[in-house]
Design an enzyme around this catalytic site. Structure first.
Site, PDB file in Angstrom:
ATOM      1  N   SER A  21       0.837  -1.205   0.000  1.00 33.34           N
ATOM      2  CA  SER A  21       0.000   0.000   0.000  1.00 33.34           C
ATOM      3  C   SER A  21       0.872   1.254   0.000  1.00 33.34           C
ATOM      4  O   SER A  21       2.105   1.182   0.050  1.00 33.34           O
ATOM      5  CB  SER A  21      -0.886   0.012   1.252  1.00 33.34           C
ATOM      6  OG  SER A  21      -0.082   0.224   2.409  1.00 33.34           O
TER       7      SER A  21
ATOM      8  N   GLY B 119       6.835   1.542   2.494  1.00 30.96           N
ATOM      9  CA  GLY B 119       8.286   1.411   2.365  1.00 30.96           C
ATOM     10  C   GLY B 119       8.759   0.732   1.089  1.00 30.96           C
ATOM     11  O   GLY B 119       9.894   0.262   1.027  1.00 30.96           O
TER      12      GLY B 119
ATOM     13  N   GLU C  47       7.311   2.956  -8.900  1.00 27.95           N
ATOM     14  CA  GLU C  47       5.925   3.300  -9.287  1.00 27.95           C
ATOM     15  C   GLU C  47       5.534   2.579 -10.575  1.00 27.95           C
ATOM     16  O   GLU C  47       4.932   3.156 -11.483  1.00 27.95           O
ATOM     17  CB  GLU C  47       5.766   4.818  -9.443  1.00 27.95           C
ATOM     18  CG  GLU C  47       6.100   5.613  -8.195  1.00 27.95           C
ATOM     19  CD  GLU C  47       5.140   5.406  -7.028  1.00 27.95           C
ATOM     20  OE1 GLU C  47       4.132   4.683  -7.186  1.00 27.95           O
ATOM     21  OE2 GLU C  47       5.392   5.963  -5.949  1.00 27.95           O
TER      22      GLU C  47
ATOM     23  N   CYS D  43      -5.770  -1.131   7.651  1.00 34.16           N
ATOM     24  CA  CYS D  43      -5.922  -2.583   7.634  1.00 34.16           C
ATOM     25  C   CYS D  43      -7.308  -2.916   7.067  1.00 34.16           C
ATOM     26  O   CYS D  43      -8.115  -2.017   6.799  1.00 34.16           O
ATOM     27  CB  CYS D  43      -5.773  -3.150   9.051  1.00 34.16           C
ATOM     28  SG  CYS D  43      -7.132  -2.713  10.152  1.00 34.16           S
TER      29      CYS D  43
END
Length: 197
Positions: free
Chosen positions: A27, A31, A99, A187
């Protein structure tokens, strides 16, 4: 004698190069870019020839660098089409792409071709969009990958590991570049609570 030594060097280089595709996905704020930068820096320490790319659509921090949300950066080449990645990366030992979800579907073929020619390809990107649907070429890249690393952010609703990018603004277009003002990691439970209809 000289010709034999030259041929040995060429053979050694071909043997040394072992192509692969590594996918880093997750997501927003998980990181992904930091992990890409870490792997690429290690390849640079190993004195491998590295080429880095990002899609021209990503202008958030810099046009000449890949930049993480934690402001780590590394120089790259901005490209507008997947074929440019292949053409500019085919002589490298390692190709890094950030990306990757913003590239056209041809990026998968470009990565496979590079890997088949002995290049280590490392890609990072969002695996799902804000609606929790597979994002761009990511499903195809995961299918052909030698390894997949799924990283998680911290859920801003409850503190558990987060795998979803919840959009905070009303825009419904799939591609919307953003930061903490536009997205928050959640979450499953918190995502479902926030997106009740």
């Amino acid at each position: 004698m000289y010709q034999f030594e030259e041929d040995s060097d060429i053979r050694r280089k071909k043997i040394r190069r072992h192509g692969s595709i590594e996918v880093i996905c997750g997501s927003m704020f998980s990181g992904k870019t930091e992990e890409l930068i870490r792997r690429v820096r290690r390849a640079t320490i190993a004195q491998l020839k590295v080429e880095l790319f990002k899609p021209s659509i990503d202008t958030r921090y810099s046009q000449t660098d890949i930049v993480s949300h934690s402001h780590e950066s590394i120089p790259c080449t901005e490209v507008s089409h997947s074929m440019n990645v292949y053409l500019l990366g085919c002589d490298a030992d390692v190709v890094g792409i950030d990306e990757v979800q913003f590239f056209d579907k041809g990026i998968t073929d470009a990565c496979v071709k590079l890997a088949d020619e002995g290049v280590r390809v490392i890609v990072s990107g969002l695996d799902m969009d804000f609606k929790r649907e597979p994002f761009g070429p990511m499903p195809d890249l995961c299918a052909v990958a030698d390894s997949i690393s799924k990283v998680h952010a911290v859920c801003l609703g409850c503190g558990r590991p987060a795998q979803y990018s919840h959009r905070l603004v009303a825009d419904t277009q799939v591609v919307l570049l953003g930061e903490t003002g536009e997205y928050m990691p959640l979450c499953r439970s918190c995502y479902l609570k926030m997106n009740k209809k």
